[in-house]
Structure formats: C-alpha cells, structure tokens
Design a protein around this motif. Sequence first.
Motif, PDB file in Angstrom:
ATOM      1  N   TRP A  86       0.652  -0.033  12.795  1.00  0.00           N
ATOM      2  CA  TRP A  86       2.057  -0.208  12.382  1.00  0.00           C
ATOM      3  C   TRP A  86       2.294   0.312  10.974  1.00  0.00           C
ATOM      4  N   GLN A  87       1.256   0.237  10.144  1.00  0.00           N
ATOM      5  CA  GLN A  87       1.447   0.727   8.784  1.00  0.00           C
ATOM      6  C   GLN A  87       1.486   2.256   8.763  1.00  0.00           C
TER       7      GLN A  87
ATOM      8  N   ALA B 202       6.503   2.296  -1.284  1.00  0.00           N
ATOM      9  CA  ALA B 202       5.403   1.964  -0.364  1.00  0.00           C
ATOM     10  C   ALA B 202       5.933   2.125   1.057  1.00  0.00           C
TER      11      ALA B 202
ATOM     12  N   GLN C 269       4.734   2.292   3.892  1.00  0.00           N
ATOM     13  CA  GLN C 269       4.110   1.510   4.967  1.00  0.00           C
ATOM     14  C   GLN C 269       4.782   0.151   5.135  1.00  0.00           C
ATOM     15  N   THR C 270       5.627  -0.229   4.179  1.00  0.00           N
ATOM     16  CA  THR C 270       6.302  -1.526   4.260  1.00  0.00           C
ATOM     17  C   THR C 270       7.652  -1.437   4.970  1.00  0.00           C
TER      18      THR C 270
ATOM     19  N   TYR D 270       8.908  -1.579   7.936  1.00  0.00           N
ATOM     20  CA  TYR D 270       9.352  -2.584   8.913  1.00  0.00           C
ATOM     21  C   TYR D 270       9.720  -3.883   8.223  1.00  0.00           C
ATOM     22  N   LEU D 271       8.915  -4.312   7.246  1.00  0.00           N
ATOM     23  CA  LEU D 271       9.185  -5.554   6.533  1.00  0.00           C
ATOM     24  C   LEU D 271      10.420  -5.398   5.650  1.00  0.00           C
TER      25      LEU D 271
END
Lengths: 269, 79
Positions: A58-59, A125, A127-128, A130-131
Amino acid sequence: MGNSVNRAWCEYEVRRYLVGQGWELVAPSEIVSVVWPVVAAQSLQREAATKRVQTLAWQQYGIQLHNACCDPADTVRYERAWHELRALLVKQVTRYTANSYQQEEVVQIALLKLHKRFQKRGLDAPQTIYLFCRQTLKHSAIDWGRSDKTVRGKEVEWDDEGEGEEGSYERPMIDESALPVEDRVTNEDTRQRLTAFFAEHLPTDLQRVVAQAHFIDGLAPAKVARLLSKKPHEVRLTKARVVKKLRNLSPVAQQQLLQLLRGEVPDEG
Amino acid sequence: MKGKWLAPWQQLLLYMERETPAGICLPHLEALPLFVTDELAGKKVDSLHSAFAYHLDTCATCLQEYFDLTEWTLETLYV
C-alpha cells in the motif's frame, strides 16, 4: 506453495492484495519489484511476511498513485488515479454520514481540497497518501457539519509539513536514587496503589500489563512491544484504550485516580 | 513530586487533567499520517519523530486521533 516465502508467493500475494483493493493503476509486477527484495532480506515466517508485503504494497502503490495525481500531463493515468481516490472517499464517507446527499457533498469538498493541495505541491511523504486522504475526508465531514449548522468553524488547512525531527526520545524520568527516602517510599506506595487501581478498573490482561509497563515502570511503547512480542503500534493502540477507559471512569473513580497520581492522601470514608 | 522529577505516572496525570487547545495540536496532527505510516513500516518512530512521539505521551486528543487513524489503516489497507 507450502509455507515458503519466495518470489512466486510474493507475486501471488501482491496480485491478490491489489485485486482485493480494486487498485488497477499500477501493474502488480511493478509493486513486486520493490516489495520482494525487502521481504526476501528479512527471513520472515509466512504470516509476518504477508503483513510486511501488504504494508509495502500500500505504501509503494500510494507513491505511484500520488505521483499520477500530481501529473495532469499524463491524462489517462491522471484520470485513473483520481477515479481511484474518489472511489476510496466514496467508500469511506459512509462512516461520517448515512445521508447520500451529505455523502456526495462531503466527498466533493474533500476532492476539492485534495486537488488544491496536490496542484500547489505534492506530499512530502507520498507514501502517506491514503492516510492523508482519510484525514482530509474526516475534516471535510467536520467542516460540512459546521456549515450545515450555519456555525462558522475554522476550515482546517490540512498540510503534511509535520515531518518530524529525528532526535532522541527521552521521556523525563525520575532518578529515584537521588530522591530523599521519604519520596522513594511514597513512590513505592503510589506504584502499589496504581497497580491495584489498574487491576480493578481495566478490563483486559493486556491493558493491565501495558498500563503497568508504561505508566508505572516507565517503559516506552517500543520496549513494551519487545517484551510482549507485539508490534509497537499494538502497544500504542492498547495504551490509547487504557487512557480512554480511565478518562471515561465514573467521577468517583476518576477522583480516586487523580488523587493517586497527584500523591494526595485519599479520602477515607 | 518535588522539583523537576517526573514519575512515569505523571504522564497519565497529564492525560487525565489536560485538555490541549486545538491550535496546539494542529501542527502535531499534520505529522500523524507519516508517524502511523512509518510505525506500520517497522521504523523506529520514537527517534524518527521524537517531537510527535513525545506529544502523544502528553495529549489525550492526539492519542485518540492516533488510535482512530491506525485502526482505520488496519481495517482498510490490510486483508
């Protein structure tokens, strides 16, 4: 395939994961090419390796999704990426409201915020993503709720600049050997009373152990995790449950706890 | 407690007593997605994000936000 963790297994897991999430922007092979070397180097058992693969997937997918969302020149990928983001928001907005009209409004607000944010500059960042999107959706729901009640609330300007500084995590701790004897006796008394309090009011063994280790013995979550053979986030989540439980105690019990923590003499009778 | 010594349970006292104003939390909350992402990736977040880790030790509001976001991530992004 048995229980072995090999590249074929990794490819299968990544493919299964991406299909399960409904993510089609990035070919599984691209994700596997990044994920497999990391997993291969760690000699994990199957269950732990599965979790690791999903985390990396996911990342890494998030990074690709983010880059596509920030690149309108590649029209096909750009539209596909925003379509997937919208699908995520539509799925998640039901947590905040059951009303379909409100859901659509909140999703639109969130999408506008995300567009505005990504047009200005990408995430530091990626990779964040989704959050970040989840937080944006949550705040959009709050903002919509405020405007619906005609209460002017401050719109949250969501940013990701808080990248955190590297440094030592030193929790200010007591050096008991430097304390006068009477303070050391008081500390021991507080420890015992707190232990009894936790035993009485916390509902699970894990919560009691984490509360003891963290709030009495002063161990950081990562250390508690090692001792309990758990992951740090599992310990932190348990700690959050402990704090929530204690903050929701009856007024009498809260007062007892506060007196304990302040080192006050408890009320008798 | 006398002087500047801080017993471990005094952290719990901060959680119980303190209501952190939202304005104080906002910059810390902006660091939350990366903190959770890195923690789930197995990174040593206590040193990598020491300021936020320390804030989590003192702020019940942010601890609850951490809880919500981590639970959401575990439910949504893991099968």
